[in-house]
Design an enzyme around this catalytic site. Structure first.
Site, PDB file in Angstrom:
ATOM      1  CG  ASP A  67      -2.989  -1.380  -4.721  1.00 15.53           C
ATOM      2  OD1 ASP A  67      -3.312  -0.515  -5.545  1.00 15.53           O
ATOM      3  OD2 ASP A  67      -1.952  -1.306  -4.045  1.00 15.53           O
ATOM      4  CG  ASN A 136       5.144   0.012   4.991  1.00 12.56           C
ATOM      5  OD1 ASN A 136       5.195   0.035   3.756  1.00 12.56           O
ATOM      6  ND2 ASN A 136       4.065  -0.370   5.645  1.00 12.56           N
TER       7      ASN A 136
HETATM    8  C1  F6R Z   1      -0.839   2.156  -4.963  1.00 11.15           C
HETATM    9  C2  F6R Z   1       0.123   1.235  -4.361  1.00 11.15           C
HETATM   10  C3  F6R Z   1       0.998   1.644  -3.233  1.00 11.15           C
HETATM   11  C4  F6R Z   1       1.678   3.001  -3.433  1.00 11.15           C
HETATM   12  C5  F6R Z   1       2.519   3.362  -2.214  1.00 11.15           C
HETATM   13  C6  F6R Z   1       3.170   4.730  -2.361  1.00 11.15           C
HETATM   14  O1  F6R Z   1      -1.530   1.525  -6.017  1.00 11.15           O
HETATM   15  O2  F6R Z   1       0.170   0.132  -4.762  1.00 11.15           O
HETATM   16  O3  F6R Z   1       1.980   0.656  -3.045  1.00 11.15           O
HETATM   17  O4  F6R Z   1       2.476   2.941  -4.571  1.00 11.15           O
HETATM   18  O5  F6R Z   1       1.702   3.375  -1.078  1.00 11.15           O
HETATM   19  O6  F6R Z   1       2.182   5.689  -2.347  1.00 11.15           O
HETATM   20  P1  F6R Z   1       2.507   7.229  -2.618  1.00 11.15           P
HETATM   21  O7  F6R Z   1       2.904   7.323  -4.055  1.00 11.15           O
HETATM   22  O8  F6R Z   1       1.208   7.945  -2.347  1.00 11.15           O
HETATM   23  O9  F6R Z   1       3.606   7.606  -1.694  1.00 11.15           O
END
Ligand code: F6R
Length: 241
Positions: A67, A136
């Site tokens: 993303d 979430n």
């Molecule tokens: C990032 C992504 C998100 C993160 C998720 C967890 O490329 O696709 O789904 O993996 O928001 O983020 P963190 O690791 O910062 O808790």
């Protein structure tokens, strides 16, 4: 679905880096799916260190990021381009032409999403996808309620995600409201998936994703339907398992 629990974040990150390197050694032209965010930072640190120690070649590797914020300039300090450059691409011998990240600068976002989905197909699909998991339950930026049939598209970030990601920006106001994300169906086409989860904030969603009902309200629960998923979880994130 397999689950491995680690004493701490360091050993989890090291284990993930080892598996990733195994994939690169076995198939030097692998198509690798990459995630950004706080969780994989340790994984990238270990990966860079081990890759350089072993002089691993990334010349034939192709990468697809899950993303990118939209809209955002490539060179914005919080763009996923910048994240990937800082954490991986500028430290290994990857060919720039083999790096694919949704273009957050595009003026035609629908077309960009189609282009990205098409590229995934052209390159033969993802051999190994690294995922994080949102508090979430989101995977990529597929927020609760996203269709399991979804493909690469532009999505609106939820207040919960904007709040969670505001730690990387000056304030929540500065977090872009939209993102381009690979869809759930696109992610599920990966041959193997490794999910990284660390810290007590992830404990609830990790247990819902692994042991809960498969529902679009918890996007990560769909991984229960994939034949080759490995969850790497540290003690704190595993307390409810
Ligand atoms: C990032 C992504 C998100 C993160 C998720 C967890 O490329 O696709 O789904 O993996 O928001 O983020 P963190 O690791 O910062 O808790």
């Amino acid at each position: 679905m397999e689950v491995k629990v680690f004493d701490d974040y360091h050993s989890l990150s090291r284990y993930a880096a080892n598996l990733f390197l195994q994939q690169v050694r076995q198939k030097p032209e692998s198509v690798l799916g990459l995630a950004t965010g706080g969780t994989p930072e340790g994984f990238y640190r270990q990966l860079v260190q081990m890759s350089n120690e072993e002089s691993i070649s990334y010349k034939a590797i192709r990468t697809f990021n899950l993303d990118e914020y939209y809209p955002i300039n490539h060179n914005h300090p919080q763009s996923y381009w910048t994240f990937m450059k800082n954490h991986l691409f500028s430290h290994v011998s990857i060919n720039e032409n083999n790096i694919f990240i949704p273009n957050g600068e595009t003026s035609d976002v629908e077309r960009e999403c189609e282009r990205y989905e098409q590229l995934l197909k052209e390159k033969g699909g993802i051999d190994l996808q690294i995922l994080g998991i949102g508090e979430n339950g989101h995977i990529g930026f597929n927020e609760p309620g996203a269709s399991f049939a979804s493909r690469t598209r532009v999505v609106e970030l939820t207040p919960n995600t904007i709040q969670a990601n505001s730690r990387f920006f000056t304030s929540a106001q500065d977090v872009p409201r939209h993102a381009i994300t690979m869809g759930i169906a696109s992610i599920l086409e990966s041959k193997k998936i490794i999910v990284l989860a660390s810290g007590k904030k992830k404990a609830k969603v990790v247990s819902e994703a692994i042991n809960g009902k498969v529902t679009e309200e918890v996007p990560a629960s769909v991984l229960q339907h994939h034949p080759n998923v490995l969850f790497l979880v540290d003690q704190e994130a595993a307390v409810n398992l």
